[in-house]
Design an enzyme around this catalytic site. Structure first.
Site, PDB file in Angstrom:
ATOM      1  N   ASP A   1       0.872  -1.180   0.049  1.00 16.75           N
ATOM      2  CA  ASP A   1      -0.002  -0.023  -0.197  1.00 16.75           C
ATOM      3  C   ASP A   1       1.021   1.300  -0.033  1.00 16.75           C
ATOM      4  OD1 ASP A   1      -2.340   1.820   0.724  1.00 16.75           O
ATOM      5  OD2 ASP A   1      -1.421   1.802   2.627  1.00 16.75           O
TER       6      ASP A   1
ATOM      7  N   ASP B   1      -0.129   5.202   1.061  1.00 19.82           N
ATOM      8  CA  ASP B   1      -0.229   6.071   2.292  1.00 19.82           C
ATOM      9  C   ASP B   1      -0.312   5.417   3.543  1.00 19.82           C
ATOM     10  OD1 ASP B   1      -0.983   8.725   1.145  1.00 19.82           O
ATOM     11  OD2 ASP B   1      -2.743   7.917   0.206  1.00 19.82           O
TER      12      ASP B   1
HETATM   13  P1  TMP Z   1      -3.799   4.028   0.266  1.00 25.90           P
HETATM   14  O1  TMP Z   1      -4.596   3.240  -0.174  1.00 25.90           O
HETATM   15  O2  TMP Z   1      -2.364   4.298  -0.452  1.00 25.90           O
HETATM   16  O3  TMP Z   1      -3.488   4.044   1.804  1.00 25.90           O
HETATM   17  O4  TMP Z   1      -4.542   5.646   0.256  1.00 25.90           O
HETATM   18  C1  TMP Z   1      -5.724   6.065   0.487  1.00 25.90           C
HETATM   19  C2  TMP Z   1      -5.894   6.973   1.812  1.00 25.90           C
HETATM   20  O5  TMP Z   1      -6.268   8.123   1.353  1.00 25.90           O
HETATM   21  C3  TMP Z   1      -6.877   6.193   2.981  1.00 25.90           C
HETATM   22  O6  TMP Z   1      -6.208   6.279   4.012  1.00 25.90           O
HETATM   23  C4  TMP Z   1      -7.848   7.270   2.732  1.00 25.90           C
HETATM   24  C5  TMP Z   1      -7.172   8.325   2.131  1.00 25.90           C
HETATM   25  N1  TMP Z   1      -8.051   9.714   1.633  1.00 25.90           N
HETATM   26  C6  TMP Z   1      -7.854  10.958   1.909  1.00 25.90           C
HETATM   27  O7  TMP Z   1      -6.875  11.162   2.753  1.00 25.90           O
HETATM   28  N2  TMP Z   1      -8.753  11.875   1.516  1.00 25.90           N
HETATM   29  C7  TMP Z   1      -9.661  11.596   0.551  1.00 25.90           C
HETATM   30  O8  TMP Z   1     -10.348  12.637   0.088  1.00 25.90           O
HETATM   31  C8  TMP Z   1     -10.011  10.197   0.288  1.00 25.90           C
HETATM   32  C9  TMP Z   1     -11.048   9.998  -0.653  1.00 25.90           C
HETATM   33  C10 TMP Z   1      -9.219   9.378   0.794  1.00 25.90           C
HETATM   34 MG    MG Z   2      -2.623   3.182   3.523  1.00 29.54          MG
END
Ligand code: TMP
Ligand code: MG
Length: 297
Positions: free
Chosen positions: A42, A44
């Site tokens: 992943d 974030d």
């Molecule tokens: P990931 O799959 O790389 O972890 O990324 C998704 C992350 O992004 C998840 O923790 C939710 C976050 N997110 C935001 O921070 N702001 C947003 O507007 C959206 C739709 C998701």
């Molecule tokens: Mg994540």
């Protein structure tokens, strides 16, 4: 390998579901060597930190939404969405089934925000390069070692693909063994944004369906049945579903929000759980063992 497991078990923030089973998986992976291995991660809060010096690290959406060329008030609206929906993402009691509709709505609202926004690809790239990208200590090193060992890495993110791309590129992590599956922005011919390309990947649909479009990737890697998977929420544990005939898989989960209440669920879904660990130390130790020290020179 038994020694490494023992050493990991001694660390107070490390939980291993079934140490005996883990040992047999480790041994199988070592036997298959780097030739049989692939890594799925992943982005974030997995390759990046959740927080640094007491401050929240921005997600790829957060970085995108703070692009100065976006309309006034845009960032404040996206922050409001974050505060509305993120508590559901990490809610300690709700099930994935109960959380999913909230995530679907968050992604719809977030996509809606960017319709008609005028920001060029160059402006966005410049903004990402000047933003804090918050990678965990050790992420760059791991990527370099995996490149040296020619192990393919899939970065599977429900974030903004363009931000993932430039953030990796900025840190020289976008090497030719790295592939990104994510939500890429859709620009029209006038340079205006029209949402995302294809079906949205949200935090709880990183599974067979989302991976169906990427069957070719996994069939090219059919000779690599061993997997190290890294994630930070329940949905990430499904990222290995596209792997063809998986043999030995180690799922490592980073747990930060509500650790006491969520630990049991994480232990069900991941083999190794790391509680409030903002580094890549444990995955690095494991890969050091599997790939060999020379790949980390
Ligand atoms: P990931 O799959 O790389 O972890 O990324 C998704 C992350 O992004 C998840 O923790 C939710 C976050 N997110 C935001 O921070 N702001 C947003 O507007 C959206 C739709 C998701
Ligand atoms: Mg994540």
């Amino acid at each position: 390998m038994a020694k490494l497991l023992e050493a990991l078990l001694e660390l107070p923030h490390v939980r291993i579901k079934d140490p005996d089973y883990m040992l047999s998986v480790f041994e199988e992976i070592i036997e298959g060597n780097s030739e049989k291995l692939q890594v799925i991660s992943d982005f974030d809060q997995t390759l990046t930190k959740d927080h640094e010096n007491g401050e929240r690290c921005l997600t790829t959406f957060g970085i995108f939404h703070s692009t100065p060329q976006l309309p006034k008030g845009y960032n404040a609206r996206s922050e409001a969405l974050y505060h509305k929906y993120h508590p559901f993402e990490v809610h300690p009691e709700l099930t994935v089934e109960q959380k999913t509709p909230y995530m679907e709505q968050w992604y719809k609202d977030s996509e809606q925000l960017l319709f008609g926004a005028e920001v060029s690809k160059e402006e966005l790239k410049g903004h990402i390069y000047s933003s804090k990208t918050c990678f965990r200590d050790g992420s760059v090193e791991i990527f370099n070692a995996l490149k040296k060992a020619e192990v393919p890495v899939l970065v599977f993110s429900a974030g903004v693909g363009d931000v993932v791309h430039h953030a990796l590129e900025k840190h020289e992590m976008l090497l030719d063994n790295v592939r990104i599956i994510s939500n890429f922005l859709n620009w029209n011919d006038q340079g205006t944004l029209e949402g995302f390309q294809g079906d949205m990947i949200h935090v709880f649909n990183k599974n067979q369906r989302a991976l169906a479009a990427h069957e070719e990737y996994f069939s090219l890697l059919a000779h690599r049945p061993n997997v190290i998977l890294l994630g930070d929420n329940e949905g990430d544990a499904a990222m290995g579903h596209g792997v063809q005939d998986p043999k030995a898989m180690i799922k490592i989960g980073f747990l930060f929000h509500h650790p006491e209440q969520r630990l049991e669920k994480f232990m069900d879904m991941f083999d190794i759980v790391l509680i409030d660990d903002q580094t890549m130390d444990v995955p690095k130790k494991i890969l050091h063992h599997i790939l060999g020290a020379h790949h980390f020179d």
